[in-house]
Each structure stands twice: as C-alpha cells, then as structure tokens.
Enzyme design. Structure first.
Site, PDB file in Angstrom:
ATOM      1  N   GLY A  45    -106.192  11.197   5.754  1.00  0.00           N
ATOM      2  CA  GLY A  45    -104.610  11.176   5.282  1.00  0.00           C
ATOM      3  C   GLY A  45    -104.625  12.077   3.859  1.00  0.00           C
ATOM      4  O   GLY A  45    -105.401  12.459   3.391  1.00  0.00           O
TER       5      GLY A  45
ATOM      6  N   LYS B 294    -109.319   6.862  -1.604  1.00  0.00           N
ATOM      7  CA  LYS B 294    -108.327   7.894  -2.228  1.00  0.00           C
ATOM      8  C   LYS B 294    -109.002   8.733  -3.459  1.00  0.00           C
ATOM      9  O   LYS B 294    -109.569   7.803  -4.060  1.00  0.00           O
ATOM     10  CB  LYS B 294    -107.258   7.004  -2.623  1.00  0.00           C
ATOM     11  CG  LYS B 294    -106.476   6.557  -1.670  1.00  0.00           C
ATOM     12  CD  LYS B 294    -105.225   5.368  -1.856  1.00  0.00           C
ATOM     13  CE  LYS B 294    -104.042   6.488  -2.435  1.00  0.00           C
ATOM     14  NZ  LYS B 294    -102.732   5.581  -2.669  1.00  0.00           N
TER      15      LYS B 294
ATOM     16  N   ASP C 200     -91.300   0.745  -1.181  1.00  0.00           N
ATOM     17  CA  ASP C 200     -91.284   1.731  -0.264  1.00  0.00           C
ATOM     18  C   ASP C 200     -91.932   1.207   1.089  1.00  0.00           C
ATOM     19  O   ASP C 200     -92.552   1.501   1.924  1.00  0.00           O
ATOM     20  CB  ASP C 200     -92.514   2.851  -0.645  1.00  0.00           C
ATOM     21  CG  ASP C 200     -91.941   4.320   0.407  1.00  0.00           C
ATOM     22  OD1 ASP C 200     -90.965   4.482   0.875  1.00  0.00           O
ATOM     23  OD2 ASP C 200     -93.045   5.173   0.447  1.00  0.00           O
TER      24      ASP C 200
END
Length: 413
Positions: A126, A148, A250
C-alpha cells in the site's frame, strides 16, 4: 447521475470547502488497503522524489493551511495535549502496551531479503499519506505484519498547516493507536524510532482480507445480510472510538478492512482527533469528498461525531447499491449535491433499511441518527440481536479505581 465506487478515484480530493488544492487526478487502486490514507490527504507534489524501494515514499502532501489556522486553536495540538494527559493518567485500553523500540538494525538475510530488526520484507501492499506500507514477516513468531515506513526528515518538511508538519499527523496517529484496543480496529503492535537514524516505522496488524466493498460486483451484490454484518462491526468500532472522545475523520470503504473470517476492522487514523468531554467541534474536514457531511461543506465549525456518522451512512449506501449517493462532475458539484440534493432511494427497497439510510443521511446534523440509535435500529439488530458490548480495559481500571476510592472513603477511622 450515479457512478460506481471506482469512478470517484478519478476526482481530485481536498480537505474542506474554502480550502484550495492543486491536485492532479489519479486513480487509487487496491494498494491503500486501509493502512494509509490515499484519497483524503494526497494532493500530488509538483515533482516526485526518487527513493530506493525500501518501504519509503516521498509522500503526496502539500500545504493545507489557511489564515484561519492562525486564529483558530489547532485541533492537532489540542489532541496531542489531551492524549498526553490520558497517557499520564493511565487511561489506555491495553493490558499490554505497544512495544516501543529505539534501536534499528537494517540487514539482509541469506536470500538477499531486507530485514528491519526481526522483520523480513515480503512486498509492498500500500501507499499511505506520507509513506509506503510493506508486508513483513516476523522471524520470531512467523506472523505477517503491515509496516508503515517514514523518513522523519521528509515528514518535518511537509507542511499541513502554517504551524504544523506531517510529523504532527504521524505522531498523533501513533499516540491515538497506542491507546486503542478493540476487535474492530486495526491493532498497532510496535513503533520503531531510532534517534540515530532518519527511519520511523509503525508495525501494524496485517489484515489478510479485502476492503468492505471490494469484489461486490454489480450494485446490490453485497446483499443486505453481509452489509448488516459489516455495518454492525463498523458501528461497534466507531462507538468505541466516540466513547473515548476520538473522531476518526475518514470513515470509508477503503479504510474498512475485512479479515478472512469476515470481521471488519477500522484502519488509518492519520486524520483522527481527540477531544475532551463532548466538545467534538472541528473547523475543517480532512476526510474524503464523497463521504463529507453537508455541514462540513459549507464552512464553519461542525461536530466530528455527527460527521463520522454521516460517513457511515454513505458507506452503508455504497455497500447496498455499489455507488455513491452524491457525486458530481467536479468537487464543487459534489459538495453542492451533498448539501442540496435529497437522498434518492428505490420505492421497493426494504422499508427498514430505507428508514435507516434516511436517518443516517439526514442533512441536519442535529436531527441525524446517532450511533446509539443505529445500534438499536430494527434492521441492524435483525436476527443477530443487539451489537455486543466491548469490555474496555481503561474503563475497567477506572471502575476499579473508583470502587477502591469509595471503599477507602467508607472505611471507619
């Protein structure tokens, strides 16, 4: 004209009405996978920065600040202060804290695979707001993790407001996730931050599944039963967040991952905020345009919990119909439709589901259904019964402390 879930990726994104962004249209594919915020905070840089493919990205961020930020108390700063106070008072929903590692060792195994400490690199899965997300396997337990990766120097250069950089966003995301523990929220396992290096890593639970709407095919293929199951998980996780005065900011299918067993987990807290008590007012919306609540489109302050709930309604609509309820040809046209157009629902649809969607997608935030009302709605309960209540560790500790204090206060002298 209604368009499919995939079509909206062609539209540029921004934070809120009144904030201008220079954004090239780009299509975001499966790669985001709920670990990074691909649509909501990703205006393209004028030039891409070439990096070695070691799990890092240059990030796709530009300045999102306005003069209003100089006179409006920064919600990011306020969130950090609130989160620090909670941590100091032990209000953390974890029996076992997130592992914090301040030593980084970057090596290769005998097959040439890159290692970060005990984690062996597999492949990229991603692209987040400010870095890439890469699949790693632990040499210790053999499990897979989504990591990440960031360059601290790059985060410090990226302005997201006049007085804030992307580092504020990342650190706030870490602070929030270090406090959370819920079966419907992606779990943060470890933070690797070596002060001697420029590297920063978030080691996350790897959800080997798909997005909530991925693979649903033609409209309505997801079906009411599966949509109900997913919605119950979303509501459970979001109610937990709101009960801890955290706004996600979000909610959308991309940030809702489904495990192999069918459980939904909420991911990506890069634009989330923390509040004290019920003071959940925000000034600008960091979310994705088609999921933005009407009150966020017209400027001024709005309540974050009600905006999250609207996004749940749009997500449910997507799960049922495979398209967005309000989508125009341009960003302003989309906002105009969100604010002014009535919700269009088929006459022959399940009346209970129709009632739920109308309640969630109510334009007036003061009349919009609350998550508590959603949890008690007849369509949501269905044959499953009430949504199970999660036993919160920090509330358990608070309750235990209150009981002890009461006992001490009642002890005869």
């Amino acid at each position: 004209m209604m368009r499919s879930v995939d079509d909206v990726a062609e539209m540029g994104c921004c934070g809120c009405f009144g904030f201008s962004f220079a954004r090239k249209a780009e299509k975001i594919g499966r790669s985001n996978r709920g670990y990074g915020n691909g649509w909501s905070r990703a205006p393209l840089l004028e030039e891409e920065v070439e990096e070695e493919d070691d799990g890092f990205d240059s990030g796709n961020v530009t300045d999102t600040g306005t003069e209003d930020d100089e006179v409006c108390h920064s919600p990011v700063k306020r969130s950090e202060e609130i989160l620090m106070d909670r941590a100091q008072n032990g209000l953390i929903c974890r029996e076992v804290p997130v592992k914090e590692t301040d030593k980084l060792v970057r090596t290769e195994d005998e097959d040439g695979n890159k290692l970060i400490n005990e984690y062996v690199r597999e492949h990229k899965i991603g692209s987040g707001s400010y870095g890439k997300v890469v699949l790693y396997r632990s040499c210790n337990d053999g499990k897979y993790y989504a990591i990440k990766a960031f360059h601290k120097s790059h985060l410090l250069k990226l302005r997201v407001a006049p007085s804030e950089t992307a580092m504020n966003d990342v650190l706030r995301e870490v602070m929030i996730m270090k406090m959370l523990r819920h079966p419907n929220i992606v779990n943060l396992i470890e933070v690797i931050n070596d002060p001697e290096t420029d590297h920063f890593y978030m080691v996350l639970e790897y959800v080997e599944g798909k997005w909530v709407c991925e693979g649903s095919g033609p409209p309505s293929d997801l079906g009411e039963n599966k949509a109900r199951k997913y919605l119950r998980d979303i509501v459970s996780g979001l109610m937990y967040l709101h009960s801890h005065n955290i706004i996600h900011g979000d909610i959308k299918p991309d940030n809702l991952l489904v495990t192999a067993s069918g459980r939904v987990k909420i991911g990506d807290f890069s634009v989330s905020q923390a509040f004290e008590d019920d003071n959940d007012k925000l000034r600008r919306s960091p979310g994705t345009p088609v999921f933005t609540a009407p009150e966020c489109c017209v400027g001024g302050r709005y309540h974050g919990k009600a905006a999250d709930t609207w996004a749940v309604g749009v997500t449910l609509y997507c799960m049922i119909f495979g398209k967005y309820p309000f989508l125009g040809d341009t960003l302003q046209d989309t906002y105009d439709k969100i604010v002014n157009n009535p919700i269009s629902l088929p006459d022959d649809m399940n009346p209970l589901l129709k009632n739920l969607l109308e309640g969630l997608l109510c334009k007036d935030p003061t009349q919009r259904m609350t998550l508590e009302s959603v949890a008690q709605h007849e369509w949501v309960i269905g044959d499953e019964g009430p949504i199970p209540q999660h036993s919160c560790w920090c509330q358990h500790k608070t309750s235990h402390k209150d009981t002890c204090d009461a006992s001490l206060n009642n002890t005869p002298t």
